[in-house]
Design an enzyme around this catalytic site. Structure first.
Site, PDB file in Angstrom:
ATOM      1  N   GLU A 211       0.839  -1.188   0.000  1.00 44.79           N
ATOM      2  CA  GLU A 211       0.000   0.000   0.000  1.00 44.79           C
ATOM      3  C   GLU A 211       0.883   1.251   0.000  1.00 44.79           C
ATOM      4  O   GLU A 211       1.633   1.496   0.941  1.00 44.79           O
ATOM      5  CB  GLU A 211      -0.900  -0.009   1.240  1.00 44.79           C
ATOM      6  CG  GLU A 211      -1.877   1.138   1.251  1.00 44.79           C
ATOM      7  CD  GLU A 211      -2.562   1.282   2.617  1.00 44.79           C
ATOM      8  OE1 GLU A 211      -2.748   0.251   3.303  1.00 44.79           O
ATOM      9  OE2 GLU A 211      -2.884   2.426   2.986  1.00 44.79           O
TER      10      GLU A 211
ATOM     11  N   SER B  31      -3.377   6.049  -0.066  1.00 44.65           N
ATOM     12  CA  SER B  31      -4.757   5.863   0.311  1.00 44.65           C
ATOM     13  C   SER B  31      -5.440   7.168  -0.032  1.00 44.65           C
ATOM     14  O   SER B  31      -4.936   8.234   0.282  1.00 44.65           O
ATOM     15  CB  SER B  31      -4.809   5.597   1.810  1.00 44.65           C
ATOM     16  OG  SER B  31      -5.993   4.959   2.129  1.00 44.65           O
TER      17      SER B  31
ATOM     18  N   ARG C  23       7.540   2.679   0.804  1.00 45.01           N
ATOM     19  CA  ARG C  23       7.065   1.563  -0.026  1.00 45.01           C
ATOM     20  C   ARG C  23       7.275   1.844  -1.510  1.00 45.01           C
ATOM     21  O   ARG C  23       7.423   0.918  -2.308  1.00 45.01           O
ATOM     22  CB  ARG C  23       5.611   1.262   0.304  1.00 45.01           C
ATOM     23  CG  ARG C  23       5.534   0.718   1.731  1.00 45.01           C
ATOM     24  CD  ARG C  23       4.154   0.559   2.231  1.00 45.01           C
ATOM     25  NE  ARG C  23       4.185   0.234   3.660  1.00 45.01           N
ATOM     26  CZ  ARG C  23       3.120   0.264   4.432  1.00 45.01           C
ATOM     27  NH1 ARG C  23       1.952   0.612   3.933  1.00 45.01           N
ATOM     28  NH2 ARG C  23       3.216  -0.048   5.707  1.00 45.01           N
TER      29      ARG C  23
END
Length: 423
Positions: free
Chosen positions: A348, A351, A389
């Site tokens: 992820e 968001s 990430r």
RNA sequence: GGAGAGAUGGCCGAGUGGUCUAAGGCGGCGGUCUUGAAAACCGCUGUGGGGCAACCCACCGGGGGUUCGAAUCCCUCUCUCUCCGCCA
């Protein structure tokens, strides 16, 4: 926070919000408290009206030289009754507000109902890279390239605190500069640089406190300040307690910040390398818009995030989160997961949420509509994007057999023209 | 860290116990006048809540108190400004 009026006008909507998000809140108690409050108010206000009226009479009579002792005695009793009702009302108000803060936002009609197994992939982009060798995880590649010094990071601060070195440090700097430039130039966002510590009112405004307080770093010894878990907090609070002009909406803000998260309760999960850390860098996008536009703005926000992931040539998928998996305050949320070839997982990286009026009501952010009436604004935000990430995906996907890593084209100007990471 | 001053509507600013239902000004909206604009003049112009209509209640940085009555008096907290000290 949901509109308290819903308790009276549409209690089923409130119950449904709890049901869809599987949150156990004391809705019936809230309805009872609200009913009681509405019963107290007319009595209290009638007495206040009487007091106001009689006080003026007393003033007039005193001026005329009359004795007012008897009336004053009577008014004293009225005053005591008012004080009693006020105390009860305040008490009810406090209890009611406490319950309201435990009631989640109502999910949008097109959010899949259920837990994470109901999450719906709505888009995907790019090809997963294929290798003629076994791809390594990022921590091995980074260590070989001297980009991280994980051991010394632990010595200095503790587990989950990353010490970047050399090309690793430079890659961080290149990425957040690239993200900011890209959103400012190509997507029309206004850049801010916020404080990394904020006060309690700000944390309450965006909803981290009280619900998530144990996951926040808190300087409470002398200051009652919190380290921000995301730039969403200071940026959204820019307009706390303000009434915005309709003409300036939507407001589109972006900001870099370090983000601090205690990750309490997440110990032992995805702890290798950069996957879950206590401090990380992120560029955040925040929007304020009129009520009618928020779901449309969500799609535009999603496009901005997709755009930047595509510029980095990272394969990703977009997931429409199910009602139980999205955050407490969200009405609808897309997660962006980038493919990381070394760990062999989607991670992820962003968001993207619309909060409708839920967050803005809490933070008291309004705008004047066409009729000059104040209305609660709608807020949205998205990571644009979170660094660790993204770094993982870039390094693992672009690795070569000799241990070097190709640098995506758009980043090369930010890396002094380098085309690859190499010892 | 020490000393002092202050916080009033979108903004400036008066108000130190009873027509404050907050003066006055600026800004904004509407109107008169004008070919148009400006000027001048007239009117309107805060937020939240309860009935959802008339109307009523609350709000002068936050909280508590005194009083028949508080922007005004008392306590307390927060913030801002000025001067001094320290400091990247």
């Amino acid at each position: 926070m949901l509109d308290m009026r819903l308790l009276k006008d549409d209690p089923e909507y409130v119950r449904e919000a709890c049901r869809l998000k599987r949150v156990d809140a004391r809705v019936d108690e809230a309805i009872a408290l609200d009913t009681r409050r509405r019963a107290i108010l007319p009595e209290k206000e009638t007495l206040q009206n009487e007091r106001n009226r009689v006080s003026k009479e007393i003033a007039a009579q005193k001026k005329a030289g009359k004795d007012t002792a008897a009336v004053q005695e009577e008014m004293k009793k009225v005053g005591e009754r008012i004080a009693l009702l006020e105390t009860e009302e305040r008490d009810i108000q406090d209890k009611l507000k406490a319950i309201m803060l435990t009631i989640p936002n109502h999910p949008a009609a097109d959010s899949p109902v259920g837990d994470e197994t109901a999450n719906l992939e709505v888009a995907s982009w790019g090809q997963k890279p294929s290798f003629s060798f076994t791809p390594k995880p990022h921590w091995e590649i980074c260590e070989a390239l001297g980009m991280l010094d994980l051991k010394r990071g632990v010595k200095i601060a503790g587990a989950g605190f990353i010490l970047y070195k050399g090309l690793g440090a430079r890659l961080e700097r290149a990425l957040y500069n690239f993200f900011l430039d890209y959103h400012v130039r190509n997507h029309g966002y206004t850049e801010w640089f916020p404080p990394f510590l904020v006060n309690r009112d700000s944390m309450i405004g965006t909803g981290q406190v009280p619900r998530m307080e144990e996951d926040m770093y808190h300087c409470d010894k002398d200051d009652d300040l919190f380290l921000i878990p995301t730039a969403e907090v200071p940026i959204t609070n820019i307009h706390r307690d303000e009434i915005l002009d309709l003409a300036e909406l939507p407001l589109k803000y972006c900001a870099y910040s370090a983000c601090f998260r205690r990750e309490a309760g997440a110990a032992g999960k995805d702890t290798r390398g950069l996957l879950r850390v206590h401090q990380f860098n992120k560029v955040e996008l925040v929007k304020f818009c009129r009520a009618e536009e928020s779901f449309n703005e969500l799609e535009l926000l999603r496009k901005d995030v997709e755009d930047i992931l595509q510029a980095l040539e990272l394969p990703y998928r977009v997931v429409n989160l199910a009602t139980c998996d999205m955050s407490f305050s969200a009405a609808k949320c897309y997660d962006f997961e980038v493919w990381a070839a070394g760990v062999g997982k989607y991670l992820e990286a962003s968001s993207c949420s619309v909060f409708t009026d839920y967050q803005a009501r809490r933070a008291n952010i309004r705008y004047r509509d066409e009729n000059k009436k104040p209305r609660i604004a709608h807020t949205l935000n998205a990571s644009g994007v979170a660094l660790p990430r993204t770094v993982v995906a870039i390094i693992e996907n672009n690795q070569r057999e000799d241990g070097s890593v190709a640098i995506p084209k758009v980043l090369q100007p930010y890396m002094g023209g380098m085309t690859e990471l190499r010892v």
